[in-house]
Design a protein around this motif. Structure first.
Motif, PDB file in Angstrom:
ATOM      1  N   ASN A   1      16.045  43.389 -66.402  1.00  0.00           N
ATOM      2  CA  ASN A   1      14.680  43.780 -66.714  1.00  0.00           C
ATOM      3  C   ASN A   1      14.674  45.235 -67.177  1.00  0.00           C
TER       4      ASN A   1
ATOM      5  N   LEU B   1      22.911  37.541 -68.988  1.00  0.00           N
ATOM      6  CA  LEU B   1      21.926  37.719 -70.048  1.00  0.00           C
ATOM      7  C   LEU B   1      22.223  36.834 -71.251  1.00  0.00           C
TER       8      LEU B   1
ATOM      9  N   GLU C   1      18.520  38.935 -74.984  1.00  0.00           N
ATOM     10  CA  GLU C   1      18.146  39.813 -73.869  1.00  0.00           C
ATOM     11  C   GLU C   1      19.030  41.058 -73.852  1.00  0.00           C
ATOM     12  N   CYS C   2      20.301  40.868 -74.108  1.00  0.00           N
ATOM     13  CA  CYS C   2      21.233  41.991 -74.126  1.00  0.00           C
ATOM     14  C   CYS C   2      20.854  42.988 -75.221  1.00  0.00           C
TER      15      CYS C   2
ATOM     16  N   SER D   1      17.857  43.470 -76.581  1.00  0.00           N
ATOM     17  CA  SER D   1      16.605  44.135 -76.219  1.00  0.00           C
ATOM     18  C   SER D   1      16.831  45.215 -75.171  1.00  0.00           C
TER      19      SER D   1
END
Length: 263
Positions: free
Chosen positions: A124, A146, A150-151, A153
């Motif tokens: 997060n 992740l 996601e990584c 971002s």
């Protein structure tokens, strides 16, 4: 064998949600405004310039070995690491599984001038702000936790906060998590599901890593001679925790370890 990583991530989601409920992101940023204005130290540059490249880790326990050094004190161990010639320090901030805390990271920033890595299971962006406010210079992003999106971002957000990114991979399949915001790639020799350790993993993946990325070997490095072998295949950073933390004097152990590394 039970996948320990699933338990860790499930607990981490609950933990971060509670932290964010207790202290909102807006409040966290406001409380840490002074720290956010301060420059960070480059872990990548420190490793690239070092002959040993040791990232000395502070951790009290692990899921596989239990308690290593339950009474370990950041104020004693980290200055000893710095005096012994560590290039950077890694601070575990997970409480349940590793016996660490964000307080350990904040204390570390007060007692050493080395680059500090926040080592945790980051899922997060709130955790990135925590890392910056508490004094980290770099963060660990674990591919196994992740998706590639996601990584990307999280790495973008980390860079916006002037935090360097160490991306941890364990297999060739996880190399799809690489992105332009990754500063260092760490090959974990320990499988995070089973916690089986195989130092040959770093050698297997060495040729598959991009030449321009600074390479770090993580976990299971208990032999100084292994550092020399890993450097020959391109590694410039070596994250070592248990080897030092299981001893009564981690700093002195690091001193002896460095002295034994072949020239």
């Amino acid at each position: 064998m039970k996948d320990i990583l699933q338990d860790i991530i499930a607990n981490k989601r609950i933990e971060v949600a509670r932290q964010e409920e207790a202290i909102s992101l807006q409040t966290l940023v406001s409380m840490g405004s002074t720290r956010l204005d301060l420059p960070t130290r480059s872990m990548r540059a420190a490793l690239a310039a070092s002959e040993a490249g040791i990232i000395a880790e502070f951790k009290r326990k692990s899921p596989s070995k239990g308690w290593l050094h339950p009474e370990a004190n950041v104020r004693e161990v980290l200055p000893a690491y710095e005096l012994a010639g560590a290039s950077a320090c890694s601070v575990l901030t997970d409480s349940l599984f590793f016996g660490g805390s964000l307080g350990d990271l904040a204390t570390a920033r007060k007692v050493v001038d080395l680059p500090l890595l926040r080592k945790d299971f980051i899922i997060n962006s709130y955790q990135l702000y925590q890392a910056r406010v508490m004094g980290a210079d770099a963060v660990l992003l674990i591919a196994a936790c992740l998706t590639p999106a996601e990584c990307l971002s999280l790495a973008e957000t980390a860079h916006s906060l002037q935090l360097e990114v160490l991306l941890e991979v364990h297999s060739q399949q996880e190399l799809d998590h690489l992105n332009p915001h990754v500063d260092m790639v760490g090959v974990n020799n320990r499988n995070l599901g089973s916690f089986h350790t195989d130092v040959e993993n770093s050698f297997r993946l060495a040729e598959l890593l991009p030449k321009e990325v600074l390479k770090v070997s993580e976990s299971g490095i208990a032999n100084p001679q292994l550092i020399a072998r890993l450097r020959k295949v391109g590694y410039r950073g070596f994250l070592i925790g248990e080897t030092f933390m299981k001893e009564a004097d981690p700093g002195l152990t690091l001193t002896h370890f460095k002295e034994a590394i072949p020239c």
